[in-house]
Design an enzyme around this catalytic site. Structure first.
Site, PDB file in Angstrom:
ATOM      1  N   PHE A 102      -0.996   1.311  -5.547  1.00 13.76           N
ATOM      2  CA  PHE A 102      -0.166   0.724  -4.490  1.00 13.76           C
ATOM      3  C   PHE A 102      -0.931  -0.423  -3.854  1.00 13.76           C
ATOM      4  O   PHE A 102      -2.132  -0.305  -3.589  1.00 13.76           O
ATOM      5  CB  PHE A 102       0.197   1.768  -3.427  1.00 13.76           C
ATOM      6  CG  PHE A 102       1.156   1.250  -2.384  1.00 13.76           C
ATOM      7  CD1 PHE A 102       2.499   1.135  -2.679  1.00 13.76           C
ATOM      8  CD2 PHE A 102       0.703   0.857  -1.136  1.00 13.76           C
ATOM      9  CE1 PHE A 102       3.390   0.639  -1.730  1.00 13.76           C
ATOM     10  CE2 PHE A 102       1.574   0.369  -0.182  1.00 13.76           C
ATOM     11  CZ  PHE A 102       2.934   0.260  -0.480  1.00 13.76           C
ATOM     12  N   ILE A 105      -5.842   1.754  -4.627  1.00 14.18           N
ATOM     13  CA  ILE A 105      -5.359   0.691  -3.765  1.00 14.18           C
ATOM     14  C   ILE A 105      -5.569  -0.646  -4.480  1.00 14.18           C
ATOM     15  O   ILE A 105      -6.681  -0.961  -4.904  1.00 14.18           O
ATOM     16  CB  ILE A 105      -6.084   0.698  -2.401  1.00 14.18           C
ATOM     17  CG1 ILE A 105      -6.008   2.099  -1.763  1.00 14.18           C
ATOM     18  CG2 ILE A 105      -5.483  -0.358  -1.482  1.00 14.18           C
ATOM     19  CD1 ILE A 105      -4.612   2.637  -1.559  1.00 14.18           C
ATOM     20  N   LYS A 106      -4.498  -1.412  -4.604  1.00  5.06           N
ATOM     21  CA  LYS A 106      -4.574  -2.689  -5.321  1.00  5.06           C
ATOM     22  C   LYS A 106      -5.005  -3.808  -4.380  1.00  5.06           C
ATOM     23  O   LYS A 106      -4.444  -3.969  -3.290  1.00  5.06           O
ATOM     24  CB  LYS A 106      -3.222  -3.042  -5.951  1.00  5.06           C
ATOM     25  CG  LYS A 106      -2.834  -2.145  -7.099  1.00  5.06           C
ATOM     26  CD  LYS A 106      -1.479  -2.503  -7.667  1.00  5.06           C
ATOM     27  CE  LYS A 106      -1.541  -3.693  -8.603  1.00  5.06           C
ATOM     28  NZ  LYS A 106      -0.240  -3.908  -9.298  1.00  5.06           N
ATOM     29  N   ILE A 107      -6.003  -4.559  -4.829  1.00  2.00           N
ATOM     30  CA  ILE A 107      -6.548  -5.690  -4.072  1.00  2.00           C
ATOM     31  C   ILE A 107      -6.617  -6.884  -5.013  1.00  2.00           C
ATOM     32  O   ILE A 107      -7.128  -6.754  -6.127  1.00  2.00           O
ATOM     33  CB  ILE A 107      -7.953  -5.351  -3.533  1.00  2.00           C
ATOM     34  CG1 ILE A 107      -7.886  -4.217  -2.511  1.00  2.00           C
ATOM     35  CG2 ILE A 107      -8.621  -6.585  -2.918  1.00  2.00           C
ATOM     36  CD1 ILE A 107      -9.261  -3.739  -2.034  1.00  2.00           C
TER      37      ILE A 107
END
Length: 364
Positions: free
Chosen positions: A116, A147-149
């Site tokens: 996400f 967690i998408k960065i």
């Protein structure tokens, strides 16, 4: 199924897992969950993870009646659109995590992840990205969420801090070798800081998402007719070199961290649906199979491979010298892949920002 084919549909995808590569689904919606389709794909096709992004959720919310039915109550309960959006979709991220939890457990934390994304508005905000990643990690509260960065300069700085905080990260929008090197270095720094602080490093997972088809789409447009034989070859050649470099890093710079119990950051191939209808629709799956890698595919590519894809072996390691030759020929024709990557990063960020604006307007 005709026995003469000697391969059942589902085993086409499972045969990739036998070669050491995970296949993730590049899609998520409440319909996929409620219908049981995602569960079936996990069971029948060996789907080992799920990725999401603003464009995926925009399309899902726009077309999925379950989301539309839930929105009025959420609008009344939440003052701003972003909070309302998260309240709408985070339960589905959690459900997907729970579906994949047995795989996460049986693989000892190597597979079974759901991604996400932090808000695209934070792409150039180091502190904001760190705070958002920590907040989402706590809100989703599943050990197999990533967690998408984005791999912007700010995102790469944030990556080190988020890994140091013990959070799983999917670093997205990687288009160039330089980005890849910077991402791997930041990942190592975050882990090393944990070791220096006497904190555990086991159980912290990360993938580096390298976008594929967009590279060919841009390079193909820049190539003259005299170099037509190079069209459709740049992205796969660059991926093979990236994989070789990743293997060297894993055996070299990352080795001390591995001895301390850390997991290497896996390469993930993203944007693997072909954009040129003249190309084989599963080429970015068939030609990018490698041990300890991930390929995240959209529904259409998943269906295509299920129908006629071939797992011919660990193709990422084949013809590396030929891949180097392709990259040299591209340079000779004036193609700078670092420049291409920089342009694609800007375009990718803009697309995600625009999708996020549309998504919030839809929610609001």
């Amino acid at each position: 199924m005709n026995d003469a084919n000697n391969v059942c549909e589902s085993s086409r995808l499972k045969s990739i897992a036998a070669l050491g590569q995970q296949i993730w689904l590049d899609n998520l919606s409440r319909e996929l969950l409620d219908s049981g389709e995602l569960s079936r794909w996990i069971s029948d096709d060996g789907i080992a993870g799920v990725t999401s992004n603003p464009a995926i959720f925009y399309n899902a919310i726009r077309t999925d009646p379950a989301y539309q039915a839930a929105l009025p109550a959420l609008r009344a309960a939440h003052a701003d659109a972003e909070t309302c959006f998260e309240a709408l979709v985070l339960p589905d991220i959690q459900r997907a995590c729970d579906l994949l939890a047995p795989l996460y457990s049986s693989s000892q934390g190597v597979a079974g992840f759901v991604s996400f994304e932090v808000s695209p508005n934070l792409a150039h905000d180091v502190v904001g990205t760190i705070i958002s990643a920590q907040r989402l990690w706590k809100a989703i509260a599943r050990p197999n969420v990533m967690i998408k960065i984005p791999a912007t300069q700010a995102g790469i700085q944030a990556l080190e801090e988020v890994i140091f905080a013990g959070i799983n990260v999917n670093v997205t929008l990687i288009f160039s070798a330089r980005q890849g090197r910077m991402v791997r270095a930041a990942h190592r720094r975050g882990l090393q800081r944990r070791i220096d602080a006497s904190l555990p490093v086991d159980g912290i997972a990360s993938v580096a998402s390298v976008f594929i088809s967009r590279i060919d789409a841009m390079v193909d447009m820049q190539l003259p007719d005299s170099a037509a034989m190079l069209r459709g070859k740049a992205a796969i050649a660059a991926a093979k070199i990236a994989y070789r470099d990743w293997q060297q890093d894993t055996q070299g710079a990352f080795a001390p961290l591995a001895r301390a119990g850390a997991q290497p950051q896996l390469l993930l191939w993203a944007s693997t649906g072909t954009k040129n209808p003249a190309y084989r629709d599963v080429m970015y799956v068939e030609d990018l199979i490698g041990n300890e890698t991930v390929n995240t595919v959209p529904d259409a590519t998943l269906a295509a491979f299920r129908d006629h894809g071939e797992a011919r072996g660990t193709t990422l390691s084949d013809d590396v010298a030929a891949a180097e030759s392709v990259l040299s020929e591209l340079v000779a024709h004036g193609i700078d892949l670092e420049e291409v990557g920089a342009k694609l990063l800007i375009t990718g960020l803009t697309q995600f920002e625009e999708a996020f604006v549309k998504l919030l307007a839809l929610v609001e």
